[in-house]
Structure formats: C-alpha cells, structure tokens
Design a protein around this motif. Structure first.
Motif, short mmCIF file in Angstrom:
data_model
loop_
_atom_site.label_atom_id
_atom_site.label_comp_id
_atom_site.label_asym_id
_atom_site.label_seq_id
_atom_site.Cartn_x
_atom_site.Cartn_y
_atom_site.Cartn_z
N THR A 124 1.78 15.92 52.07
CA THR A 124 2.92 15.07 51.73
C THR A 124 3.07 14.93 50.22
O THR A 124 4.18 15.02 49.67
CB THR A 124 2.75 13.67 52.36
OG1 THR A 124 2.61 13.81 53.77
CG2 THR A 124 3.96 12.80 52.06
N THR A 127 4.34 18.30 48.62
CA THR A 127 5.78 18.51 48.84
C THR A 127 6.61 17.62 47.92
O THR A 127 7.61 18.05 47.35
CB THR A 127 6.15 18.23 50.31
OG1 THR A 127 5.46 19.16 51.16
CG2 THR A 127 7.65 18.38 50.54
N LYS A 143 8.14 27.08 50.13
CA LYS A 143 8.47 27.23 51.55
C LYS A 143 7.88 28.53 52.11
O LYS A 143 7.37 28.57 53.23
CB LYS A 143 9.99 27.23 51.74
CG LYS A 143 10.43 27.29 53.20
CD LYS A 143 11.94 27.19 53.32
CE LYS A 143 12.37 27.21 54.78
NZ LYS A 143 13.84 27.10 54.94
N ARG A 176 5.94 20.07 59.64
CA ARG A 176 6.58 18.88 59.10
C ARG A 176 7.03 19.11 57.65
O ARG A 176 8.14 18.74 57.26
CB ARG A 176 5.61 17.70 59.15
CG ARG A 176 6.16 16.37 58.64
CD ARG A 176 5.04 15.37 58.47
NE ARG A 176 4.16 15.75 57.37
CZ ARG A 176 2.90 15.32 57.25
NH1 ARG A 176 2.37 14.54 58.16
NH2 ARG A 176 2.17 15.69 56.21
N GLU A 177 6.16 19.74 56.86
CA GLU A 177 6.51 19.99 55.45
C GLU A 177 7.60 21.06 55.33
O GLU A 177 8.45 20.98 54.44
CB GLU A 177 5.25 20.40 54.67
CG GLU A 177 4.15 19.36 54.66
CD GLU A 177 4.65 17.97 54.30
OE1 GLU A 177 5.37 17.83 53.28
OE2 GLU A 177 4.34 17.02 55.04
N ASN A 179 10.03 21.47 57.46
CA ASN A 179 11.27 20.76 57.75
C ASN A 179 11.71 19.90 56.57
O ASN A 179 12.91 19.82 56.25
CB ASN A 179 11.08 19.87 58.99
CG ASN A 179 10.92 20.68 60.27
OD1 ASN A 179 11.38 21.81 60.35
ND2 ASN A 179 10.27 20.10 61.26
N ALA A 180 10.75 19.27 55.92
CA ALA A 180 11.07 18.43 54.76
C ALA A 180 11.64 19.27 53.63
O ALA A 180 12.63 18.88 52.99
CB ALA A 180 9.82 17.70 54.29
N ARG A 183 15.24 20.21 54.36
CA ARG A 183 16.16 19.08 54.11
C ARG A 183 16.38 18.87 52.62
O ARG A 183 17.51 18.65 52.17
CB ARG A 183 15.60 17.80 54.74
CG ARG A 183 15.65 17.76 56.25
CD ARG A 183 15.43 16.34 56.76
NE ARG A 183 14.16 15.80 56.30
CZ ARG A 183 13.01 15.93 56.96
NH1 ARG A 183 12.97 16.60 58.11
NH2 ARG A 183 11.91 15.39 56.50
N ILE A 184 15.31 18.94 51.85
CA ILE A 184 15.41 18.72 50.41
C ILE A 184 16.29 19.79 49.77
O ILE A 184 17.12 19.50 48.91
CB ILE A 184 14.01 18.73 49.76
CG1 ILE A 184 13.22 17.50 50.22
CG2 ILE A 184 14.11 18.75 48.24
CD1 ILE A 184 11.74 17.57 49.93
N ASN A 217 15.21 9.40 49.57
CA ASN A 217 14.29 10.52 49.44
C ASN A 217 13.70 10.57 48.03
O ASN A 217 12.51 10.80 47.84
CB ASN A 217 15.04 11.83 49.73
CG ASN A 217 14.12 13.04 49.68
OD1 ASN A 217 13.21 13.14 50.48
ND2 ASN A 217 14.35 13.93 48.74
N GLN A 220 11.06 7.89 47.54
CA GLN A 220 9.81 8.27 48.16
C GLN A 220 9.07 9.29 47.30
O GLN A 220 7.86 9.22 47.11
CB GLN A 220 10.06 8.85 49.55
CG GLN A 220 8.77 9.23 50.27
CD GLN A 220 9.03 9.83 51.64
OE1 GLN A 220 10.17 9.97 52.03
NE2 GLN A 220 7.99 10.19 52.34
N GLN A 221 9.83 10.26 46.73
CA GLN A 221 9.22 11.27 45.86
C GLN A 221 8.62 10.63 44.62
O GLN A 221 7.57 11.01 44.13
CB GLN A 221 10.25 12.31 45.45
CG GLN A 221 10.72 13.20 46.60
CD GLN A 221 11.88 14.08 46.20
OE1 GLN A 221 12.13 14.26 45.03
NE2 GLN A 221 12.59 14.59 47.18
#
Length: 230
Positions: A124, A127, A143, A176-177, A179-180, A183-184, A217, A220-221
């Motif tokens: 997490t 990313t 990615k 999960r990463e 997918n993140a 999205r980003i 987002n 959170q980053q």
C-alpha cells in the motif's frame, strides 16, 4: 555481553561477534538489541545479500543467502534518476521452488537516501509513493512489475499446495494494487484532460463527484507519503 546459549561459533564465522565475544563494531546498539529479539540482520555486497536471524530461543543462527539481478551500487546510483525494480533470488532453493522476491528502490530526496520497499510487505505504501509522483510512465512501469509478480505467484500456487493459502494471499495483495494503479492512471488522465479543456462546467455533477474521489485519493496518498518520510 551475555552469550550463554548463543551459537557463538556460527556468529564468529559470519563476523557478527568477535573472538572476545563482543559484537562487531559495524552493528549499532539498536541493531544488536533487535537482533537478540529476533529481528534479521541484512548484509549487502554487490549482487549478493545475506540475512542472519537467531531462532529457537536464540540457540541457532538461521542464514539465508540471496542474489539480486542487479548490482547494489548500480541500483543506488540509478535510483536517484528513477525508481529501480529488482528481483531477489533465494540461493538455498532450486529454480523450481518459490524463491523470488520483488523490491523497489526509491530515492528519498528529503533525506538524501535510497529506501527499499517490498512489493508484498510494503504494498500500500509503495503504490501511494509511486502514485504521488504523478508520472504515468512510471505508473505503467510499476504496473508491469506488479503483473510479473502476480504471474510468478500464479505459476507457483499449484506446485505448493501446502502453502497455497499464503501464495493466494500474496496474489490478492498484488491484485489489489493492480486495481489501484489502474484507477489512479484513469484519474490522472482525467486530470490532464480537464486541464486542457477551457470549458469547465462547475455544475456538472459527474465532474464534481470525480473531483471528490480524486481529492480523497490524494489525501490518502499524502498520508502514506508522510509515513515514507518518517
């Protein structure tokens, strides 16, 4: 030092303690304390890495020899320009075994040092740091590395039914990463497109909701980045 029960001969062999049973001066007091509590000592040299850990109530020394696919000096130097990705192989295992770890090396400009991140243990945080660079090309590189790791784990899951649950958990983390990151990347493209669009409708509900999602987002980053800088 108190050395009863410690595997002193093994510790001498690897230079962790001296002949007079004092710890190597290369180790700080904090390093020594953590080592005696079960933490791992890591020694790097060129492409090679060795890890040392006390086990069985500090009576045995577990030693693992690893090999990375790039020279450490090369990684540290090139990390100043862009993120470096590397695979580390456990030399104690055969090529058919589950023996690869993936790492990222990122230069922390604020502290002028390169920091190592594990793709699984620091997923997490890693990313968030990559996303904070706002670089679609770097995001694409990251990615691709995530996909390689997922493919590697997928190939191993049938070979090791006894640890299939552990491997599946790793794959879930990587998925999960992935997918993140997807999205980003979409959100960053939207930002770039909206910046080039001179006709901005502030009453557009979809745009308003997208902006809120992007702001959440980014917050959170930012939190993750603060952790990275500590």
């Amino acid at each position: 030092m108190e050395h009863h029960n410690l595997p002193t001969e093994d510790l001498k062999t690897y230079g962790i303690i001296n002949e007079d049973l004092t710890f190597s001066k290369k180790l700080s007091a904090d390093d020594i304390q953590k080592f005696l509590q079960g933490y791992t000592i890591v020694a790097d040299n060129d492409r090679n890495r060795a890890t040392f850990q006390l086990t069985n109530n500090n009576t045995q020394l577990k030693v693992i020899f690893l090999e990375r696919d790039k020279r450490l000096a090369e990684i540290l130097e090139q990390s100043k320009e862009k993120v470096q990705y590397t695979d580390i192989k456990d030399l104690s295992k055969t090529p058919n075994e589950w023996n690869i770890e993936k790492k990222a090396f990122i230069f922390d400009k604020e502290n002028s040092k390169t920091v190592e991140f594990d793709f699984i243990k620091n997923a997490t945080e890693l990313t968030a740091i990559i996303a904070d660079q706002k670089d679609l090309q770097e995001l694409s590189r990251y990615k691709a590395e995530l996909q390689k790791l997922k493919n590697y784990r997928h190939d191993k899951i049938d070979q090791y039914p006894e640890i299939a649950k552990e491997i599946a958990n790793d794959m879930n983390i990587v998925s999960r990463e992935l997918n993140a990151v997807t999205r980003i990347a979409v959100e960053d493209k939207r930002i770039n497109n909206s910046n080039s669009d001179v006709q901005l409708n502030v009453n557009d509900r979809d745009m308003y909701e997208d902006a809120n999602r992007m702001r959440e987002n980014e917050e959170q980053q930012l939190d993750e980045k603060r952790r990275f800088r500590r």
